[in-house]
Enzyme design. Structure first.
Site, PDB file in Angstrom:
ATOM      1  N   ARG A  11       0.848  -1.197   0.000  1.00  0.00           N
ATOM      2  CA  ARG A  11       0.000   0.000   0.000  1.00  0.00           C
ATOM      3  C   ARG A  11       0.878   1.239   0.000  1.00  0.00           C
ATOM      4  NH1 ARG A  11      -1.301   0.626   6.189  1.00  0.00           N
ATOM      5  NH2 ARG A  11       0.218  -0.812   7.025  1.00  0.00           N
ATOM      6  N   ASP A  32       4.620  -6.911   3.976  1.00  0.00           N
ATOM      7  CA  ASP A  32       3.720  -5.943   4.600  1.00  0.00           C
ATOM      8  C   ASP A  32       3.107  -6.577   5.830  1.00  0.00           C
ATOM      9  OD1 ASP A  32       1.538  -3.808   4.938  1.00  0.00           O
ATOM     10  OD2 ASP A  32       2.500  -3.158   3.085  1.00  0.00           O
ATOM     11  N   ASN A  74      11.594   0.293   2.364  1.00  0.00           N
ATOM     12  CA  ASN A  74      10.629   1.382   2.325  1.00  0.00           C
ATOM     13  C   ASN A  74       9.780   1.498   3.583  1.00  0.00           C
ATOM     14  OD1 ASN A  74       8.701   3.317   0.881  1.00  0.00           O
ATOM     15  ND2 ASN A  74       7.345   1.569   1.292  1.00  0.00           N
ATOM     16  N   TYR A 140      10.914  10.686  14.549  1.00  0.00           N
ATOM     17  CA  TYR A 140      10.897  10.440  13.111  1.00  0.00           C
ATOM     18  C   TYR A 140      12.096  11.084  12.428  1.00  0.00           C
ATOM     19  CZ  TYR A 140       9.032  10.177   8.338  1.00  0.00           C
ATOM     20  OH  TYR A 140       8.851   9.923   6.987  1.00  0.00           O
ATOM     21  N   LYS A 144      15.131   9.134  10.452  1.00  0.00           N
ATOM     22  CA  LYS A 144      15.374   9.345   9.025  1.00  0.00           C
ATOM     23  C   LYS A 144      16.766   9.924   8.755  1.00  0.00           C
ATOM     24  CE  LYS A 144      11.530   7.683   7.411  1.00  0.00           C
ATOM     25  NZ  LYS A 144      11.557   6.433   6.606  1.00  0.00           N
ATOM     26  N   VAL A 173       3.856  13.700   0.970  1.00  0.00           N
ATOM     27  CA  VAL A 173       3.210  12.873  -0.054  1.00  0.00           C
ATOM     28  C   VAL A 173       1.711  12.821   0.189  1.00  0.00           C
ATOM     29  CG1 VAL A 173       3.150  10.606  -1.141  1.00  0.00           C
ATOM     30  CG2 VAL A 173       5.310  11.483  -0.244  1.00  0.00           C
TER      31      VAL A 173
END
Length: 248
Positions: A11, A32, A74, A140, A144, A173
């Site tokens: 997804r 997933d 990802n 976060y 990253k 996004v």
């Protein structure tokens, strides 16, 4: 046929990547945690339920795939949106585990397969949060930034084996995940969702959010022979973020 493995590929951005690699003629494998999304994959794809932060799961995935040309690490979660003093250590660790340790485990188990094959490409999903400070997003952003440090090291370590490593930094996004971020950030800052959205969009020179397909297009390029000398790079697909969130 070249083979790609995409974590969190059923997804969102991962699914867009999977569709793009499929269109480019790859044998597509995805992991997933969403069983319903996995059940909705095309019949010729291989979907595996796995937690990227669980080493046993990741070992089993790579034992099963046996050979892989491109790995897209990802998988990620947004983590908490809160002032640093309100972030629990458990939430910090969960965010680090999925975003950073998940990428590490994908690389750890992909590297021996790619060395044996004489090369490959690893594509790690970082974020513009890996390039700028983000108020109220400390776990976060730290994770990253860590992904970029991991990628830079992997590129140096694995380059002699013909393995290229790069990081994609998506901007904001469009999609359900970003909507959740907008809502939580609006609550934390005492702003409306639309004010936060405009803050993110106005911080880019393109004055716009990006689409998952934009990220997927870059991933396919980085996995291809057209990018044979592209390694160790941090590539933002973000409409040129000048200020990640000017309206604080």
């Amino acid at each position: 046929m070249r083979r790609v493995l995409i974590t969190a590929g059923a997804r969102g951005i991962g699914r867009a990547m999977a569709d793009a690699f499929d269109a480019a003629g790859y044998d597509v494998w995805v992991t997933d945690l969403d069983s319903s999304a996995l059940s909705d994959l095309p019949e010729d794809w291989t979907g595996i339920g796995a937690n990227v932060a669980d080493e046993g799961h990741m070992r089993e995935v790579f034992d099963r795939i046996k050979t892989v040309d491109v790995v897209c690490a990802n998988a990620g979660i947004a983590g908490p949106t809160a002032a640093v003093e309100d972030v629990s250590l458990d939430d910090w660790r969960t965010c680090m585990s999925v975003n950073l340790e998940g990428a590490f485990l994908a690389a750890k188990y992909a590297a021996p397969l790619m060395k044996k094959a004489g090369g490959g490409a690893m594509i790690l999903t970082s974020s513009t949060a890996g390039q700028f400070g983000y108020p109220y997003r400390s776990p976060y952003a730290a994770a990253k930034w860590g992904v970029i440090g991991l990628m830079k090291t992997l590129a140096m370590e694995l380059g002699p084996f013909g393995i290229r490593c790069n990081a994609i930094c998506p901007g904001s996004v469009e999609g359900p995940r970003m909507e959740g971020v907008l809502e939580r950030e609006a609550e934390a800052k005492g702003m409306t969702r639309d004010e936060v959205y405009e803050g993110y969009a106005s911080g880019t020179s393109m004055r716009s959010f990006v689409e998952a397909q934009d990220i997927a297009n870059m991933a396919v390029f980085l996995g291809s022979s057209a990018a044979r000398m592209v390694s160790g790079q941090v590539i933002a697909v973000d409409g040129h973020t000048e200020n990640p969130n000017p309206k604080l």
